[in-house]
Enzyme design. Structure first.
Site, PDB file in Angstrom:
ATOM      1  N   TYR A  31       0.829  -1.202   0.000  1.00  0.00           N
ATOM      2  CA  TYR A  31       0.000   0.000   0.000  1.00  0.00           C
ATOM      3  C   TYR A  31       0.858   1.244   0.000  1.00  0.00           C
ATOM      4  O   TYR A  31       2.063   1.180   0.222  1.00  0.00           O
ATOM      5  CB  TYR A  31      -0.960  -0.003   1.204  1.00  0.00           C
ATOM      6  CG  TYR A  31      -0.309   0.275   2.536  1.00  0.00           C
ATOM      7  CD1 TYR A  31       0.517  -0.671   3.154  1.00  0.00           C
ATOM      8  CD2 TYR A  31      -0.493   1.497   3.186  1.00  0.00           C
ATOM      9  CE1 TYR A  31       1.114  -0.401   4.371  1.00  0.00           C
ATOM     10  CE2 TYR A  31       0.099   1.765   4.409  1.00  0.00           C
ATOM     11  CZ  TYR A  31       0.907   0.813   4.999  1.00  0.00           C
ATOM     12  OH  TYR A  31       1.507   1.072   6.196  1.00  0.00           O
ATOM     13  N   ARG A  50       8.214   4.307  -4.537  1.00  0.00           N
ATOM     14  CA  ARG A  50       8.275   3.282  -3.497  1.00  0.00           C
ATOM     15  C   ARG A  50       7.224   2.190  -3.739  1.00  0.00           C
ATOM     16  O   ARG A  50       7.487   1.003  -3.494  1.00  0.00           O
ATOM     17  CB  ARG A  50       8.090   3.896  -2.107  1.00  0.00           C
ATOM     18  CG  ARG A  50       8.317   2.868  -0.995  1.00  0.00           C
ATOM     19  CD  ARG A  50       8.285   3.488   0.383  1.00  0.00           C
ATOM     20  NE  ARG A  50       6.985   4.040   0.678  1.00  0.00           N
ATOM     21  CZ  ARG A  50       6.718   4.785   1.742  1.00  0.00           C
ATOM     22  NH1 ARG A  50       7.670   5.080   2.616  1.00  0.00           N
ATOM     23  NH2 ARG A  50       5.500   5.252   1.937  1.00  0.00           N
ATOM     24  N   ARG A  98      -7.594 -20.417  -2.252  1.00  0.00           N
ATOM     25  CA  ARG A  98      -6.556 -20.276  -1.239  1.00  0.00           C
ATOM     26  C   ARG A  98      -5.483 -21.367  -1.335  1.00  0.00           C
ATOM     27  O   ARG A  98      -5.771 -22.557  -1.231  1.00  0.00           O
ATOM     28  CB  ARG A  98      -7.169 -20.293   0.169  1.00  0.00           C
ATOM     29  CG  ARG A  98      -6.128 -19.974   1.256  1.00  0.00           C
ATOM     30  CD  ARG A  98      -6.736 -19.987   2.657  1.00  0.00           C
ATOM     31  NE  ARG A  98      -5.706 -19.662   3.649  1.00  0.00           N
ATOM     32  CZ  ARG A  98      -4.790 -20.541   4.093  1.00  0.00           C
ATOM     33  NH1 ARG A  98      -4.816 -21.785   3.672  1.00  0.00           N
ATOM     34  NH2 ARG A  98      -3.874 -20.175   4.962  1.00  0.00           N
ATOM     35  N   HIS A 100      -0.878 -21.348  -0.688  1.00  0.00           N
ATOM     36  CA  HIS A 100       0.226 -20.421  -0.395  1.00  0.00           C
ATOM     37  C   HIS A 100       1.030 -19.951  -1.615  1.00  0.00           C
ATOM     38  O   HIS A 100       1.336 -18.774  -1.722  1.00  0.00           O
ATOM     39  CB  HIS A 100       1.178 -21.031   0.652  1.00  0.00           C
ATOM     40  CG  HIS A 100       0.601 -21.068   2.039  1.00  0.00           C
ATOM     41  ND1 HIS A 100      -0.510 -21.823   2.365  1.00  0.00           N
ATOM     42  CD2 HIS A 100       0.978 -20.452   3.163  1.00  0.00           C
ATOM     43  CE1 HIS A 100      -0.787 -21.659   3.647  1.00  0.00           C
ATOM     44  NE2 HIS A 100       0.105 -20.831   4.164  1.00  0.00           N
ATOM     45  N   LYS A 147       6.574  -1.945   2.008  1.00  0.00           N
ATOM     46  CA  LYS A 147       5.354  -1.394   2.640  1.00  0.00           C
ATOM     47  C   LYS A 147       4.188  -2.348   2.427  1.00  0.00           C
ATOM     48  O   LYS A 147       3.320  -2.111   1.574  1.00  0.00           O
ATOM     49  CB  LYS A 147       5.057   0.004   2.067  1.00  0.00           C
ATOM     50  CG  LYS A 147       4.136   0.833   2.937  1.00  0.00           C
ATOM     51  CD  LYS A 147       4.187   2.283   2.542  1.00  0.00           C
ATOM     52  CE  LYS A 147       3.103   3.111   3.196  1.00  0.00           C
ATOM     53  NZ  LYS A 147       3.264   3.265   4.638  1.00  0.00           N
ATOM     54  N   GLU A 180      11.472   2.266  14.595  1.00  0.00           N
ATOM     55  CA  GLU A 180      10.642   3.333  14.012  1.00  0.00           C
ATOM     56  C   GLU A 180       9.313   3.328  14.748  1.00  0.00           C
ATOM     57  O   GLU A 180       9.073   2.483  15.610  1.00  0.00           O
ATOM     58  CB  GLU A 180      10.440   3.106  12.505  1.00  0.00           C
ATOM     59  CG  GLU A 180       9.761   1.800  12.152  1.00  0.00           C
ATOM     60  CD  GLU A 180       9.745   1.493  10.653  1.00  0.00           C
ATOM     61  OE1 GLU A 180       9.561   2.416   9.859  1.00  0.00           O
ATOM     62  OE2 GLU A 180       9.908   0.305  10.300  1.00  0.00           O
ATOM     63  N   LEU A 205      11.166   1.083   7.341  1.00  0.00           N
ATOM     64  CA  LEU A 205      10.641   1.647   6.095  1.00  0.00           C
ATOM     65  C   LEU A 205      11.364   2.960   5.788  1.00  0.00           C
ATOM     66  O   LEU A 205      11.532   3.800   6.675  1.00  0.00           O
ATOM     67  CB  LEU A 205       9.138   1.920   6.232  1.00  0.00           C
ATOM     68  CG  LEU A 205       8.477   2.338   4.921  1.00  0.00           C
ATOM     69  CD1 LEU A 205       8.335   1.149   3.981  1.00  0.00           C
ATOM     70  CD2 LEU A 205       7.121   2.966   5.178  1.00  0.00           C
TER      71      LEU A 205
HETATM   72  N1  PLP Z   1       7.340   3.665   9.144  1.00  0.00           N
HETATM   73  C1  PLP Z   1       6.239   2.909   9.051  1.00  0.00           C
HETATM   74  C2  PLP Z   1       6.228   1.561   9.699  1.00  0.00           C
HETATM   75  C3  PLP Z   1       5.112   3.379   8.351  1.00  0.00           C
HETATM   76  O1  PLP Z   1       4.022   2.610   8.250  1.00  0.00           O
HETATM   77  C4  PLP Z   1       5.149   4.672   7.773  1.00  0.00           C
HETATM   78  C5  PLP Z   1       4.001   5.217   7.035  1.00  0.00           C
HETATM   79  O2  PLP Z   1       2.972   4.620   6.910  1.00  0.00           O
HETATM   80  C6  PLP Z   1       6.313   5.431   7.906  1.00  0.00           C
HETATM   81  C7  PLP Z   1       7.390   4.893   8.592  1.00  0.00           C
HETATM   82  C8  PLP Z   1       6.426   6.806   7.307  1.00  0.00           C
HETATM   83  O3  PLP Z   1       6.519   6.742   5.912  1.00  0.00           O
HETATM   84  P1  PLP Z   1       6.041   7.932   4.960  1.00  0.00           P
HETATM   85  O4  PLP Z   1       6.807   9.153   5.390  1.00  0.00           O
HETATM   86  O5  PLP Z   1       6.433   7.486   3.615  1.00  0.00           O
HETATM   87  O6  PLP Z   1       4.580   8.085   5.154  1.00  0.00           O
END
Ligand code: PLP
Length: 285
Positions: A31, A50, A98, A100, A147, A180, A205
């Site tokens: 996403y 991304r 379904r 895997h 993501k 994070e 991320l």
């Molecule tokens: N880290 C995580 C785990 C996230 O889910 C997000 C955003 O959803 C971010 C960092 C920040 O990313 P961005 O600045 O691209 O929104």
């Protein structure tokens, strides 16, 4: 309200995806979230790039051209009359019985786009006061650079924060280092006055807002130390803040109930927020 689902704009309340969608069964999807200012998307190219990287890493087919996708994102914002808020895009490996392993080649990915209004004034009020952060163990997998919609550890961390009346949870690895936030990147100005944020080689991320902020830091002549920090260092920091689409730059004024600095949003966070908002709005498309 409407949602875009596989080529059709459906009424939001009735928008549905198949029970055997791989996103539903395996969290087999990715996403993106863009901030929307005045009906326009911020950091557009960064999020689009991304998205393609995430799809590529998981070997999910690119569902449509960047031009078509851009048109759908804009149309979803327009149909929902969103001025300020977010637009959400999800792509999964599609619908198949379904099992895997990946479905048969040619199985079309599922594409969903939704958009909602979030009053900008709400975020500004939160930023003016600063928000509380709590720490939580990071129990995620080894590919947090992708993501994906597999967000259960993030959900549990965010709920733990809400249960304690905090806005965000900062996740912590076995070494006691902050990885994070549950949906944000974490930053401090350490007690020596150095701006710190974890490097993106270390299973987090690579936030698009983080990258945008880094360019501003350089332009401001602020020195950045891209190095993990511990919970202890964070609690002793002069400033703490976090970044993400939707949150922009959000000052944190306490971590696990420990006051950060003088308990007010710090000057660096405040300056970077103002500058980010100015540039993001100007460059939004
Ligand atoms: N880290 C995580 C785990 C996230 O889910 C997000 C955003 O959803 C971010 C960092 C920040 O990313 P961005 O600045 O691209 O929104």
């Amino acid at each position: 309200r409407v949602a875009y689902v596989n080529g059709v704009y459906q009424r939001h309340a009735e928008a549905t995806i198949h029970v055997e969608d791989r996103g539903f069964q395996f969290a087999d999807g990715v996403y993106e979230v863009w901030s929307v200012f005045g009906g326009r998307m911020a950091d557009f190219e960064g999020h689009m790039t991304r998205l393609h990287r995430s799809l590529n890493e998981l070997r999910i087919d690119i569902p449509m051209s960047a031009e078509s996708l851009t048109r759908v994102l804009k149309e979803t914002i327009r149909r929902n009359r969103v001025r300020d808020g977010i637009v959400y895009l999800q792509v999964t490996r599609g619908t198949a019985r379904r099992d895997h392993p990946f479905p048969a080649p040619g199985t079309p990915p599922s594409v969903v786009v939704t958009s909602k209004s979030i009053p900008f004034a709400r975020s500004q009020a939160q930023a003016a006061k600063g928000v509380a952060v709590v720490t939580h163990p990071d129990i995620r997998w080894g590919r947090c650079d992708i993501k994906t919609v597999g967000l259960l550890p993030n959900v549990l961390a965010k709920q733990a924060a809400r249960d304690k009346g905090a806005y965000e949870a900062w996740m912590v690895d076995e070494m006691g280092l902050v990885t994070e936030g549950s949906s944000t990147n974490a930053w401090i100005v350490d007690k020596a006055g150095k701006l710190r944020t974890r490097d993106t080689q270390a299973n987090i991320l690579k936030g698009i807002t983080r990258t945008a902020i880094m360019a501003m830091i350089e332009a401001e002549g602020i020195e950045l130390d891209e190095r993990p920090f511990s919970v202890e260092e964070a609690k002793e920091a002069k400033e703490a803040f976090f970044t993400a689409a939707g949150a922009f730059v959000m000052p944190a004024i306490s971590i696990d109930g420990v006051k950060i600095g003088d308990g007010k949003p710090g000057p660096i966070a405040t300056k970077l927020r103002a500058r980010y908002l100015e540039e993001a709005k100007r460059e939004a498309i």
